[in-house]
Each structure stands twice: as structure tokens, then as C-alpha cells.
Design a protein around this motif. Structure first.
Motif, PDB file in Angstrom:
ATOM      1  N   MET A  33      41.036  42.081  46.369  1.00  0.00           N
ATOM      2  CA  MET A  33      39.677  42.256  46.857  1.00  0.00           C
ATOM      3  C   MET A  33      38.740  42.731  45.750  1.00  0.00           C
ATOM      4  SD  MET A  33      39.717  41.081  49.767  1.00  0.00           S
ATOM      5  CE  MET A  33      37.952  41.343  49.894  1.00  0.00           C
ATOM      6  N   GLY A  34      39.275  43.508  44.810  1.00  0.00           N
ATOM      7  CA  GLY A  34      38.444  43.921  43.685  1.00  0.00           C
ATOM      8  C   GLY A  34      37.982  42.727  42.866  1.00  0.00           C
ATOM      9  N   ALA A  35      38.901  41.803  42.609  1.00  0.00           N
ATOM     10  CA  ALA A  35      38.532  40.594  41.873  1.00  0.00           C
ATOM     11  C   ALA A  35      37.555  39.743  42.672  1.00  0.00           C
ATOM     12  CB  ALA A  35      39.792  39.790  41.548  1.00  0.00           C
ATOM     13  N   SER A  36      37.754  39.681  43.990  1.00  0.00           N
ATOM     14  CA  SER A  36      36.850  38.887  44.835  1.00  0.00           C
ATOM     15  C   SER A  36      35.448  39.478  44.845  1.00  0.00           C
ATOM     16  CB  SER A  36      37.404  38.823  46.260  1.00  0.00           C
ATOM     17  OG  SER A  36      38.670  38.204  46.289  1.00  0.00           O
ATOM     18  N   PHE A  37      35.358  40.791  44.960  1.00  0.00           N
ATOM     19  CA  PHE A  37      34.044  41.426  44.986  1.00  0.00           C
ATOM     20  C   PHE A  37      33.346  41.326  43.632  1.00  0.00           C
ATOM     21  CE2 PHE A  37      35.362  43.572  48.944  1.00  0.00           C
ATOM     22  CZ  PHE A  37      34.203  43.382  49.679  1.00  0.00           C
ATOM     23  N   ARG A  38      34.110  41.375  42.564  1.00  0.00           N
ATOM     24  CA  ARG A  38      33.492  41.223  41.238  1.00  0.00           C
ATOM     25  C   ARG A  38      32.874  39.838  41.096  1.00  0.00           C
ATOM     26  NH1 ARG A  38      36.788  43.744  36.231  1.00  0.00           N
ATOM     27  NH2 ARG A  38      34.775  43.233  35.295  1.00  0.00           N
ATOM     28  N   ARG A  39      33.583  38.824  41.589  1.00  0.00           N
ATOM     29  CA  ARG A  39      33.024  37.474  41.518  1.00  0.00           C
ATOM     30  C   ARG A  39      31.817  37.337  42.436  1.00  0.00           C
ATOM     31  NH1 ARG A  39      36.894  32.321  41.284  1.00  0.00           N
ATOM     32  NH2 ARG A  39      37.252  33.395  39.299  1.00  0.00           N
ATOM     33  N   PHE A  40      31.910  37.908  43.631  1.00  0.00           N
ATOM     34  CA  PHE A  40      30.774  37.800  44.552  1.00  0.00           C
ATOM     35  C   PHE A  40      29.572  38.574  44.035  1.00  0.00           C
ATOM     36  CE2 PHE A  40      28.217  39.207  48.164  1.00  0.00           C
ATOM     37  CZ  PHE A  40      27.893  37.970  48.702  1.00  0.00           C
ATOM     38  N   ARG A  87      33.622  50.568  38.876  1.00  0.00           N
ATOM     39  CA  ARG A  87      34.308  51.851  39.010  1.00  0.00           C
ATOM     40  C   ARG A  87      35.487  51.742  39.966  1.00  0.00           C
ATOM     41  NH1 ARG A  87      29.932  56.183  40.586  1.00  0.00           N
ATOM     42  NH2 ARG A  87      31.717  57.605  40.359  1.00  0.00           N
ATOM     43  N   ILE A  88      35.318  50.983  41.035  1.00  0.00           N
ATOM     44  CA  ILE A  88      36.426  50.785  41.985  1.00  0.00           C
ATOM     45  C   ILE A  88      37.580  50.064  41.309  1.00  0.00           C
ATOM     46  CG2 ILE A  88      37.117  49.556  44.069  1.00  0.00           C
ATOM     47  CD1 ILE A  88      34.327  50.133  45.198  1.00  0.00           C
ATOM     48  N   VAL A  89      37.278  48.990  40.593  1.00  0.00           N
ATOM     49  CA  VAL A  89      38.322  48.221  39.916  1.00  0.00           C
ATOM     50  C   VAL A  89      39.014  49.071  38.853  1.00  0.00           C
ATOM     51  CG1 VAL A  89      38.736  46.247  38.409  1.00  0.00           C
ATOM     52  CG2 VAL A  89      37.213  46.022  40.378  1.00  0.00           C
ATOM     53  N   GLU A  90      38.234  49.865  38.131  1.00  0.00           N
ATOM     54  CA  GLU A  90      38.813  50.722  37.090  1.00  0.00           C
ATOM     55  C   GLU A  90      39.782  51.740  37.687  1.00  0.00           C
ATOM     56  OE1 GLU A  90      37.305  53.859  33.614  1.00  0.00           O
ATOM     57  OE2 GLU A  90      35.860  52.758  34.852  1.00  0.00           O
ATOM     58  N   LEU A  91      39.403  52.353  38.799  1.00  0.00           N
ATOM     59  CA  LEU A  91      40.288  53.325  39.447  1.00  0.00           C
ATOM     60  C   LEU A  91      41.540  52.656  39.996  1.00  0.00           C
ATOM     61  CD1 LEU A  91      37.639  55.514  41.303  1.00  0.00           C
ATOM     62  CD2 LEU A  91      39.170  56.266  39.462  1.00  0.00           C
ATOM     63  N   GLN A  92      41.383  51.466  40.562  1.00  0.00           N
ATOM     64  CA  GLN A  92      42.553  50.756  41.088  1.00  0.00           C
ATOM     65  C   GLN A  92      43.511  50.371  39.977  1.00  0.00           C
ATOM     66  OE1 GLN A  92      40.630  47.591  43.230  1.00  0.00           O
ATOM     67  NE2 GLN A  92      40.665  48.696  45.168  1.00  0.00           N
ATOM     68  N   GLN A  93      42.976  49.931  38.855  1.00  0.00           N
ATOM     69  CA  GLN A  93      43.833  49.577  37.737  1.00  0.00           C
ATOM     70  C   GLN A  93      44.539  50.790  37.153  1.00  0.00           C
ATOM     71  OE1 GLN A  93      41.154  47.515  35.098  1.00  0.00           O
ATOM     72  NE2 GLN A  93      41.417  45.544  36.145  1.00  0.00           N
ATOM     73  N   GLY A 118      42.279  59.327  44.171  1.00  0.00           N
ATOM     74  CA  GLY A 118      42.212  58.624  45.445  1.00  0.00           C
ATOM     75  C   GLY A 118      41.022  59.060  46.279  1.00  0.00           C
ATOM     76  N   ALA A 119      40.706  60.346  46.237  1.00  0.00           N
ATOM     77  CA  ALA A 119      39.537  60.845  46.960  1.00  0.00           C
ATOM     78  C   ALA A 119      38.251  60.288  46.359  1.00  0.00           C
ATOM     79  CB  ALA A 119      39.519  62.374  46.926  1.00  0.00           C
ATOM     80  N   LEU A 120      38.215  60.198  45.021  1.00  0.00           N
ATOM     81  CA  LEU A 120      37.045  59.615  44.362  1.00  0.00           C
ATOM     82  C   LEU A 120      36.912  58.140  44.723  1.00  0.00           C
ATOM     83  CD1 LEU A 120      34.711  59.713  42.343  1.00  0.00           C
ATOM     84  CD2 LEU A 120      36.384  59.301  40.514  1.00  0.00           C
ATOM     85  N   LEU A 121      38.042  57.442  44.739  1.00  0.00           N
ATOM     86  CA  LEU A 121      38.022  56.030  45.127  1.00  0.00           C
ATOM     87  C   LEU A 121      37.522  55.855  46.551  1.00  0.00           C
ATOM     88  CD1 LEU A 121      38.713  53.079  44.453  1.00  0.00           C
ATOM     89  CD2 LEU A 121      41.060  53.544  45.193  1.00  0.00           C
ATOM     90  N   GLU A 122      37.925  56.730  47.436  1.00  0.00           N
ATOM     91  CA  GLU A 122      37.478  56.665  48.828  1.00  0.00           C
ATOM     92  C   GLU A 122      35.964  56.877  48.931  1.00  0.00           C
ATOM     93  OE1 GLU A 122      37.577  56.285  52.924  1.00  0.00           O
ATOM     94  OE2 GLU A 122      39.168  55.890  51.453  1.00  0.00           O
ATOM     95  N   ARG A 123      35.437  57.847  48.182  1.00  0.00           N
ATOM     96  CA  ARG A 123      33.986  58.099  48.219  1.00  0.00           C
ATOM     97  C   ARG A 123      33.204  56.899  47.694  1.00  0.00           C
ATOM     98  NH1 ARG A 123      35.531  63.242  46.250  1.00  0.00           N
ATOM     99  NH2 ARG A 123      34.854  62.660  44.139  1.00  0.00           N
ATOM    100  N   ILE A 124      33.691  56.300  46.620  1.00  0.00           N
ATOM    101  CA  ILE A 124      32.983  55.140  46.060  1.00  0.00           C
ATOM    102  C   ILE A 124      33.063  53.959  47.027  1.00  0.00           C
ATOM    103  CG2 ILE A 124      32.873  53.514  44.129  1.00  0.00           C
ATOM    104  CD1 ILE A 124      34.029  55.686  42.349  1.00  0.00           C
ATOM    105  N   HIS A 125      34.207  53.789  47.667  1.00  0.00           N
ATOM    106  CA  HIS A 125      34.347  52.731  48.666  1.00  0.00           C
ATOM    107  C   HIS A 125      33.344  52.924  49.796  1.00  0.00           C
ATOM    108  CE1 HIS A 125      37.400  49.624  48.272  1.00  0.00           C
ATOM    109  NE2 HIS A 125      38.126  50.442  47.544  1.00  0.00           N
ATOM    110  N   GLN A 126      33.239  54.143  50.294  1.00  0.00           N
ATOM    111  CA  GLN A 126      32.293  54.408  51.374  1.00  0.00           C
ATOM    112  C   GLN A 126      30.855  54.146  50.921  1.00  0.00           C
ATOM    113  OE1 GLN A 126      33.112  58.423  52.611  1.00  0.00           O
ATOM    114  NE2 GLN A 126      34.979  57.880  53.707  1.00  0.00           N
ATOM    115  N   GLN A 127      30.552  54.519  49.692  1.00  0.00           N
ATOM    116  CA  GLN A 127      29.218  54.271  49.155  1.00  0.00           C
ATOM    117  C   GLN A 127      28.953  52.772  49.048  1.00  0.00           C
ATOM    118  OE1 GLN A 127      28.550  56.090  45.344  1.00  0.00           O
ATOM    119  NE2 GLN A 127      26.318  55.923  45.501  1.00  0.00           N
ATOM    120  N   ALA A 128      29.954  52.031  48.582  1.00  0.00           N
ATOM    121  CA  ALA A 128      29.804  50.581  48.472  1.00  0.00           C
ATOM    122  C   ALA A 128      29.613  49.934  49.840  1.00  0.00           C
ATOM    123  CB  ALA A 128      31.021  49.980  47.771  1.00  0.00           C
TER     124      ALA A 128
END
Length: 203
Positions: free
Chosen positions: A69-76, A131-137, A148-158
Motif C-alpha cells: 500500500m505504501g508503494a501504491s500510495f506513492r504512485r497515486f 514518512r510512512i514508507v520510511e518508517l515501514q522500511q 509504531g506509535a509515530l506511524l499510527e499518528r502519521i497514518h491518522q493524519q494522512a
């Protein structure tokens, strides 16, 4: 026109009428471009975020689901920023064509929303998604540990930004349709006068 007589040249449109006709065509073309850009943007966002993402995360195990999904969102994001450029370009054209008259408040709102959409697309594509892709990688998982908490906050913001983009995109699409000027007031005056022409010599 000779005195007391109409000629074929009198029936031809004036230079102002020809310019107005060309401007109307360009205005409609710009509105069509804006509608297509906003429609592709909103439709793609809904298909990716509301349909594809939940299915991928429910079927594909982590971390592959996040990477996919990170790759898909980057392309979109590239598509969204391209749509933003097209949308703002159409807005510039329509604003330029309306420069000789006072713009209605609804047209000013349309322009402001186009700018806000472009800003949201740039913020998502240049800040949130990377930032999401970087944290996932880096191995972060939502809700697990500090990363993981930071990733969750960024996801919610996105997600909040995406919902705002969809809402604004729908409004902008509708405003481009509703602000099309089918006829000019001076055209209507000309038509009324043309319905009953005066005979030669006045009266």
C-alpha cells in the motif's frame, strides 16, 4: 449599412461577439479539464483508500501489506499532484477569462478550494507518504513501540487529509459545473432586440 437598408454584413457577428464566443469555448474546455482532474482525483482516492487498502491489509500479512500500500500510495500521490496542477491551471484560465467582470463569491470559493487541494496533495505526496514508507522500511508496525506509535499518528493524519481532499474535490467539481456561464446578459439583450427589429426609417 446603407441608410434605410439592411445588408448581409449587418447580420455577421461583431468582433466583440466573436471574442465572447471564443472565450466561452475556452471557459468550457477549462471547466471540463477541471471536472476530469477532480473526478480522477476523488475517484482514485476513494478506490485506493476506501476499497483497496482495507482489503489488502485484511488479506496480505504484515509487513508486505504495508509495503504494497505504501508503494501504491506513492504512485497515486504523483497522479494526485498532476491532477492538482491541471485543476489549478484550469482555475487560472477561468479566472483570467472572468477578469473583465466582477467574480461571484462562489467563484472565489472555487479558487480557494483549488489552492487548498493543491496544498493537500503536495503535503501528502512530499511529506506524509514518504514518512510512512520510511518508517515501514525501518520495520515499524502501527501501535508497536515508539516508532509504531509515530506511524499510527502519521497514518491518522494522512487519513484526515485524504478525507478532506475527497470532500473538497467533490465541492470543486460541482462548483466548476455550476459556474459555467451559458449566456451573457448582453446576449440576452441583443436577442430581445432582434425579435422585433424596427423598420427602416425608425418609428
Amino acid at each position: 449599412m446603407s441608410e434605410g437598408r439592411f445588408t448581409e454584413e449587418d447580420l455577421l457577428p461583431s468582433a466583440d461577439d466573436r471574442r465572447a464566443a471564443r472565450a466561452a469555448i475556452v471557459d468550457r474546455a477549462a471547466a471540463c479539464l477541471a471536472v476530469l482532474a477532480a473526478g480522477a482525483w476523488v475517484g482514485g482516492m476513494m478506490a485506493l483508500g476506501a476499497i483497496a487498502a482495507p482489503m489488502v491489509f485484511s488479506i496480505v500479512p504484515a509487513p508486505l501489506s504495508g509495503e504494497a500500500m505504501g508503494a501504491s500510495f506513492r504512485r497515486f500521490d504523483m497522479v494526485a499532484m498532476g491532477c492538482a496542477v491541471a485543476l489549478c491551471g484550469a482555475e487560472v484560465v477561468r479566472t483570467f477569462l472572468a477578469r473583465r467582470r466582477r467574480r461571484a463569491p462562489i467563484e472565489r470559493i472555487r479558487g480557494a478550494l483549488a489552492i487548498a487541494l493543491a496544498g493537500a496533495a503536495a503535503f501528502t505526496g512530499l511529506s506524509l507518504t514518504p514518512r510512512i514508507v520510511e518508517l515501514q522500511q525501518a520495520g515499524a508496525r502501527r501501535g508497536e513501540g515508539a516508532e509504531g506509535a509515530l506511524l499510527e499518528r502519521i497514518h491518522q493524519q494522512a487519513e484526515m487529509v485524504a478525507k478532506a481532499e475527497v470532500a473538497m474535490g467533490v465541492v470543486v467539481l460541482a462548483l466548476h459545473v455550476f459556474t459555467l456561464r451559458a449566456r451573457r446578459p448582453e446576449d440576452e439583450d441583443d436577442d430581445v432586440a432582434a425579435l422585433a427589429p424596427l423598420p427602416p426609417g425608425g418609428g
